[in-house]
Design an enzyme around this catalytic site. Sequence first.
Site, short mmCIF file in Angstrom:
data_model
loop_
_atom_site.label_atom_id
_atom_site.label_comp_id
_atom_site.label_asym_id
_atom_site.label_seq_id
_atom_site.Cartn_x
_atom_site.Cartn_y
_atom_site.Cartn_z
N THR B 184 0.86 -1.17 0.00
CA THR B 184 0.00 0.00 0.00
C THR B 184 0.90 1.23 0.00
O THR B 184 1.87 1.29 0.74
CB THR B 184 -0.93 -0.02 1.23
OG1 THR B 184 -1.65 1.19 1.28
CG2 THR B 184 -0.17 -0.22 2.53
N GLU B 329 -5.14 -2.89 3.77
CA GLU B 329 -4.89 -3.49 5.09
C GLU B 329 -6.09 -4.28 5.61
O GLU B 329 -5.95 -5.01 6.60
CB GLU B 329 -4.54 -2.40 6.11
CG GLU B 329 -3.18 -1.75 5.93
CD GLU B 329 -3.23 -0.53 5.01
OE1 GLU B 329 -4.16 -0.45 4.17
OE2 GLU B 329 -2.34 0.32 5.13
N LYS B 434 -8.27 20.59 13.63
CA LYS B 434 -8.49 20.42 15.06
C LYS B 434 -8.56 21.78 15.72
O LYS B 434 -7.55 22.43 15.96
CB LYS B 434 -7.39 19.54 15.65
CG LYS B 434 -7.49 18.14 15.06
CD LYS B 434 -6.32 17.25 15.36
CE LYS B 434 -6.56 15.89 14.69
NZ LYS B 434 -5.43 14.97 14.85
N TRP B 439 -13.27 18.73 16.07
CA TRP B 439 -12.74 18.42 14.75
C TRP B 439 -13.65 19.00 13.67
O TRP B 439 -14.87 18.81 13.71
CB TRP B 439 -12.58 16.91 14.58
CG TRP B 439 -11.48 16.33 15.42
CD1 TRP B 439 -10.77 16.96 16.39
CD2 TRP B 439 -10.97 15.00 15.36
NE1 TRP B 439 -9.83 16.12 16.95
CE2 TRP B 439 -9.94 14.90 16.32
CE3 TRP B 439 -11.26 13.88 14.58
CZ2 TRP B 439 -9.21 13.73 16.54
CZ3 TRP B 439 -10.54 12.71 14.79
CH2 TRP B 439 -9.52 12.63 15.76
#
Lengths: 539, 539
Positions: B184, B329, B434, B439
């Site tokens: 990846t 993954e 942030k 967020w």
Amino acid sequence: MLSTMHDGPLSIARILEHGSTTHGASEVVTWTGEQARRRSYAEVGRRAAQLAHGLRELGVTGDQRVATFMWNNAEHLEIYLAAPSMGAVLHTLNIRLFPEQISYIADHAEDHVVVVDESLLPLFQKILPSLSTVRHVIVNGDPSSLQAPEGVQVHDYEQLLRGRQETFDWPELDERSAAAMCYTSGTTGNPKGVVYSHRSIWLHSMQVCMSDGMALAQADRGLAVVPMFHAMSWGMPYAAMMAGASLIMPDRFLQPEPLVRMITSLHPTMAAAVPTIWQGVLGHLDQDPQDISSLREVVVGGSACPPSLMRTFQERYGIPVLHAWGMTETSPLGSVARPPGSATGEQQWPYRESQGRLSSAVQARLIDDDGNELPWDGKSVGELEVRGPWVASSYYNNDDPEKFRDGWLRTEDVGTLSADGFLRLTDRAKDVIKSGGEWISSVELENHLVAHPAVAEAMVVGVPDAKWDERPLAAVVLHEGAQADAAELREFLLGRVAKWQLPEHWTFIDEAPKTSVGKYDKKRLRKQHADGDLDVEQA
Amino acid sequence: MLSTMHDGPLSIARILEHGSTTHGASEVVTWTGEQARRRSYAEVGRRAAQLAHGLRELGVTGDQRVATFMWNNAEHLEIYLAAPSMGAVLHTLNIRLFPEQISYIADHAEDHVVVVDESLLPLFQKILPSLSTVRHVIVNGDPSSLQAPEGVQVHDYEQLLRGRQETFDWPELDERSAAAMCYTSGTTGNPKGVVYSHRSIWLHSMQVCMSDGMALAQADRGLAVVPMFHAMSWGMPYAAMMAGASLIMPDRFLQPEPLVRMITSLHPTMAAAVPTIWQGVLGHLDQDPQDISSLREVVVGGSACPPSLMRTFQERYGIPVLHAWGMTETSPLGSVARPPGSATGEQQWPYRESQGRLSSAVQARLIDDDGNELPWDGKSVGELEVRGPWVASSYYNNDDPEKFRDGWLRTEDVGTLSADGFLRLTDRAKDVIKSGGEWISSVELENHLVAHPAVAEAMVVGVPDAKWDERPLAAVVLHEGAQADAAELREFLLGRVAKWQLPEHWTFIDEAPKTSVGKYDKKRLRKQHADGDLDVEQA
């Protein structure tokens, strides 16, 4: 070279966690006779934790056996989840066996706790005094009528749960360790224990949810008629919790009338039961037509489903019947009869009527009398042997070398495999007639004979033959007042079966010998023949 | 207490055996530009055995890496099956990476053999001289144009197979051993290797076939547009072989016109591709309407699917779009956006547009900046971490402690989880802003900004702020000739997002900085801001 994948165990605790959180709004609905009680999977999760705390207090530690003597209901589901998740072993006792068999089984498994439905207390009361390892009986309902022998404590299920913590720190277990067990009562010898692992249950649950398995999905409402004490209700409880499918549990109301009411009022999308249950449901619907169209599919297994039953469901109600084959030793899903995509219309029926196509994890082979492997040609008849991650390769504390061969389970089922993996069973191994190296299906001859208008019942067994080893003996019960002789029946069979398969030994009897559960007792018939008790003519 | 279940490994060899016998009549169909070539799974099975014998002769023993540099075609499927079954490790090289990345990856994995499509030889020729561990190149097609450096032998794929035995005695392997690997390419550092095991591939394949997964079944004909060199074609090759579903492989013909021809002439029942492919297909169909009704479902993943694309498929063609989330993954299926059974009609859309519901085997948690777990309330925004039997918990020969936490994979995806396990991603972790402990999704602000008629492109990044840590900077590209100032755009956002999320820093740029694959290069924009290269106004 090592994989980089996370190495954690497959576990019932994870099925429970997933089902009671992500699918916390799904529900288990238990029939109570007139109506239904509902419990969300979120609540099942909290109660399973409370039950585990309660069981710990009763001294359930390690892999002790927690037995159930119960119908299909919400509490049974809670025990299915709690006992294995805490590291104990769920043991489902089959309430339909003879009391002495149940005692033998509970002792052999060393059951420590038994949970019993109140409605089954009269039956359980007869068994309890003979149970030597049981220390606690938990009654799902009012326990007051139960007479417990000394050394056995009686508890109320709800009181055992009440006020306890609604979470449990489930231990991490080896996925190959025992999660649940179920005894199978063969035709000979004592019942034998099959022990499922967390791994086997996980894999089997995925299989139940696969499109070519039972296709169980979150949107389903599965009516589990097949008992949780018999081959784990064909895997439906665990698979439903994995998929988030809701469950409809009939409790003790297994008669056609309440089942039809469950269907019309609770709208299951699929349902699983043995053929005789469906026969009853269809009979009831004939008398009292109802809308059962919520069912997308009906699963039938346990014994071969009469093609007429499948046709009726399909043609009268538009509901496909899914025929499946398996046994306690195979968790139980071994094969499922979904026709291949290439078959349309009438072409689908031979596939639907077969025992089904083997699933990817279940290896199979056909073995002849000499132990040779036979080809998958749809013609060669042999005994089916299977192997796989949810197939038993031994019995619990019981050496039975006859039943296993190099890790393969000898199913004692006899039939053919086609090149495309469809299984068609023709007989049980002990009943097949071995004539000159060829096998004759006793069941096939019987099916043809009962098609004759004069024949009420027909049994066919193999009897010793100097030249051919065995030859078929047909024992026929005629309808009252009907007339037919051996020559006529033999003529009737001609053209329906190969000539060399025609029985030459015939006997006409008043009544077919049957076992206690109503199956033909072929052992007894063979003995009657050996003892010279039958009036046999040649034709 | 031990289970009595058979204890054998889950293996690719068993998938191959099952697929090529029970489903020997199913087929892989490879598009050749004008038409298609067909190969039955029975033949694939025989050829996989021949390939394994050929590879053994080239010295492939143990867990050596057999790499592929190929499109989706029948031969790639054969290597998918043969290499892991013989104990070697399949390594799919991503042909779309930069040559130096590919060299790095092949060296890092220590590839011994590479199989290359003839059509990719010009590209591969540039890479080959820099590969230090490769000893054999096998060309699927005519190898004559390839210039091999000293020490590298070149072979013809068909000649390597020819005349060899059509069966192979596949070794019994540990199910946790490596079967396949795929690198990846993160946004930082070198590419990282994910190593799938036989076990993880088996379990993932079952998931693909589950009703609430991709529901792949024997009756399906799956069009695998998503490349086999990218996250294992989302598991379709192995799952199809397990289910007996036929596969349609587009080879290098990934443009809308040939894809539509594959659909109309080969009648796939499902297809999987990234959103841009589907966008192209729909655009082509607008110009040249065709019947694509063979598709029962279309699977979309890889990046968030625009809701309008889903609507078009559903409303114009009656084909549901299945949104799925995952990454290399995660094998890659992590979640699948099937609406719950209780949602009907319009209620289904918020579920369909989400990243989907987590599957039973994939555990998830949301983590905030301080490492605390956040509630599944559909509101709390955190970084998604996942764990499970087909989720990586490390990289191959690469310690990356930043990426894993106690066996959990940090996905770098930011979003919410609802109580019923639906994942909604709002940003990448590195791009989220942030601000004072809260967020702000950069992607959400961008999506709203581009809805303004004057805005062609919009990028939002966090820039340092003394009081709030970070505050949003919006970089806007206006349509040619269009006019809008910061105050107007801020006004436009008001009511669409919470007031405290409104950017106060604005810049108008001629062109948005982009990466080599055309994504917004937010790192570069942040650097431009830090270097004082942007003309920033406050609003």
